[in-house]
Design an enzyme around this catalytic site. Sequence first.
Site, PDB file in Angstrom:
ATOM      1  N   CYS A 164       0.442  -0.729   0.558  1.00 57.67           N
ATOM      2  CA  CYS A 164      -0.026  -0.256  -0.346  1.00 57.67           C
ATOM      3  C   CYS A 164       1.039   1.058   0.185  1.00 57.67           C
ATOM      4  O   CYS A 164       0.516   1.681   0.166  1.00 57.67           O
ATOM      5  CB  CYS A 164      -0.950   0.163   0.681  1.00 57.67           C
ATOM      6  SG  CYS A 164      -1.719  -1.626   0.940  1.00 57.67           S
ATOM      7  N   HIS A 303      -2.451   8.336   4.861  1.00 59.08           N
ATOM      8  CA  HIS A 303      -3.955   6.476   5.093  1.00 59.08           C
ATOM      9  C   HIS A 303      -5.179   6.123   4.956  1.00 59.08           C
ATOM     10  O   HIS A 303      -5.546   5.709   4.223  1.00 59.08           O
ATOM     11  CB  HIS A 303      -2.265   5.562   5.722  1.00 59.08           C
ATOM     12  CG  HIS A 303      -2.677   4.362   4.737  1.00 59.08           C
ATOM     13  ND1 HIS A 303      -2.286   4.187   2.777  1.00 59.08           N
ATOM     14  CD2 HIS A 303      -1.960   3.561   5.237  1.00 59.08           C
ATOM     15  CE1 HIS A 303      -2.510   3.373   2.768  1.00 59.08           C
ATOM     16  NE2 HIS A 303      -2.580   2.396   4.400  1.00 59.08           N
ATOM     17  N   GLU A 314      -2.066   6.084  13.367  1.00 64.20           N
ATOM     18  CA  GLU A 314      -1.584   7.159  12.423  1.00 64.20           C
ATOM     19  C   GLU A 314      -2.076   8.570  13.109  1.00 64.20           C
ATOM     20  O   GLU A 314      -1.160   9.111  12.402  1.00 64.20           O
ATOM     21  CB  GLU A 314      -2.116   7.256  10.877  1.00 64.20           C
ATOM     22  CG  GLU A 314      -2.001   7.944   9.948  1.00 64.20           C
ATOM     23  CD  GLU A 314      -2.660   8.073   8.707  1.00 64.20           C
ATOM     24  OE1 GLU A 314      -1.538   8.743   7.531  1.00 64.20           O
ATOM     25  OE2 GLU A 314      -3.493   7.056   8.048  1.00 64.20           O
ATOM     26  N   LYS A 335      -9.977   7.965   0.874  1.00 60.91           N
ATOM     27  CA  LYS A 335     -10.063   6.703   0.814  1.00 60.91           C
ATOM     28  C   LYS A 335     -11.878   6.390   1.199  1.00 60.91           C
ATOM     29  O   LYS A 335     -12.599   5.199   0.907  1.00 60.91           O
ATOM     30  CB  LYS A 335      -9.556   5.814   1.503  1.00 60.91           C
ATOM     31  CG  LYS A 335      -8.317   5.464   0.629  1.00 60.91           C
ATOM     32  CD  LYS A 335      -6.850   4.247   2.018  1.00 60.91           C
ATOM     33  CE  LYS A 335      -5.625   3.962   1.644  1.00 60.91           C
ATOM     34  NZ  LYS A 335      -4.911   5.319   1.849  1.00 60.91           N
ATOM     35  N   HIS A 340      -9.339   1.713  -1.415  1.00 63.60           N
ATOM     36  CA  HIS A 340      -7.683   1.699  -0.946  1.00 63.60           C
ATOM     37  C   HIS A 340      -7.245   1.377  -2.270  1.00 63.60           C
ATOM     38  O   HIS A 340      -7.839  -0.556  -2.759  1.00 63.60           O
ATOM     39  CB  HIS A 340      -8.086   0.872   0.258  1.00 63.60           C
ATOM     40  CG  HIS A 340      -6.225   0.598   0.776  1.00 63.60           C
ATOM     41  ND1 HIS A 340      -5.665   1.219  -0.078  1.00 63.60           N
ATOM     42  CD2 HIS A 340      -5.753   0.032   1.793  1.00 63.60           C
ATOM     43  CE1 HIS A 340      -4.702   1.135  -0.048  1.00 63.60           C
ATOM     44  NE2 HIS A 340      -4.690   0.099   1.522  1.00 63.60           N
ATOM     45  N   PHE A 399       1.869  -3.234   4.515  1.00 65.15           N
ATOM     46  CA  PHE A 399       1.972  -4.352   4.331  1.00 65.15           C
ATOM     47  C   PHE A 399       3.801  -4.639   4.452  1.00 65.15           C
ATOM     48  O   PHE A 399       4.071  -4.389   3.322  1.00 65.15           O
ATOM     49  CB  PHE A 399       0.824  -5.195   3.584  1.00 65.15           C
ATOM     50  CG  PHE A 399      -0.927  -5.502   4.352  1.00 65.15           C
ATOM     51  CD1 PHE A 399      -1.137  -4.570   5.612  1.00 65.15           C
ATOM     52  CD2 PHE A 399      -0.826  -5.891   3.766  1.00 65.15           C
ATOM     53  CE1 PHE A 399      -2.144  -5.430   6.248  1.00 65.15           C
ATOM     54  CE2 PHE A 399      -2.615  -6.828   3.738  1.00 65.15           C
ATOM     55  CZ  PHE A 399      -3.267  -6.636   5.229  1.00 65.15           C
TER      56      PHE A 399
END
Length: 414
Positions: A164, A303, A314, A335, A340, A399
Amino acid sequence: MSRRRVVITGMGAITPVGLNAMESWQSVKNGACGIAPITHYDTSAQKVKLAAEVKGFKPEESLGKMESKRMGRFTQFAVTAAREALAAAKFDIEKADPDRCGVIISSGIGALQITEAEHVRAMNKGYDRVSPFYIPMTISNMAAGQVAIDSGFQGMCSCPVTACAGGTNAVGDAFRYIRDGYAEVMLCGGTEGCITPLAIGGFTSMKALTTAEDPNRASIPFDKERSGFVMGEGSGILLLEELEHAQKRGAAVYAEITGYGATCDAYHMTAPRPDCSGGAKAMAMALADGGAKPEDVEYINAHGTSTLLNDAGETTAVKTVFGEHAYKLAMSSTKSMTGHLLGAAGAVEAIFTALALYDGFIPATINYQVPDEKCDLDIVPNEGRSADLRYALSNSLGFGGHNGCLLLKKWEEQ
């Protein structure tokens, strides 16, 4: 060699809320939600029913029937978006040095739907009967390769595969490549097209996706009722140029990239470090790289995936870096509208961040209802707002512990 200034002169995008960059941005300004029931395949046997699909995309119209048949969906997106970025920048390769023009485009997964289809074919007809185009259509670097072929860019061509964070790493790496003197022009960004039964099933089994069936309560970053992310698809491609190169050809400038930070948690396959230090370090690194102070930043495109760990983590990372100023800046997640986009997310969000600076507008986190005490910053709930912005950050956390952050600045000639 002194550091050279790097500006954004062209942008192209195909997203769940628009078939080009400006249409996508207008939808984001309007707070439009691109999440809906999956149409790419029959979902009756699976728990997840929603995704953020690209709607109305007809690759044969922009790429031609034969060429589009020889590209995976993620590559079709990238080539189309790259053409848009070049056209927006009024860039002509015939008037440039192709050896000083490069491509860096990320994809996290590549053409998974082709793998699924060719596996069925192999099981029915034998493995030696799979398509001769299977490998070159599927591998993740092919979007970058096809964009280079289509554009005639003969410099460095690469594909960061960092989940990501890939789109952000691609833009950041391209920024450094120009800044440090290796190229004058770079097409960069990310692309993804993997809304397939296998991809959705894999993310579902690891409890990463929401199983909500109401599109307005599915991707809900920072909301206490968030339950996982919504898979999206699409592409974002930026044309970056060295400032003098852009000025000599009279190019318009959307924004300047001034800093980039990239770190790794080195902790867990999918979960962030409990202290969220990796993301914090990436933000601090981007600020230092761009010579900006924390209090200079007025907006962060988060994010913000709508997962329990990401959104709280975050928020903690932002507080670590910005201290009390964290409560004075705005931090929203687009998002909530696009879902995503995995390897394309950071690139599309870099475009939205650049346009936020250009237009003086902070996009909202839509469909927000239930406050979470762990996510207590100004997440611009439900309605965007006008603001005179000078600096903004765009965050990506992937990830594998990959963290990337871009620092963008409103274009100023001095």
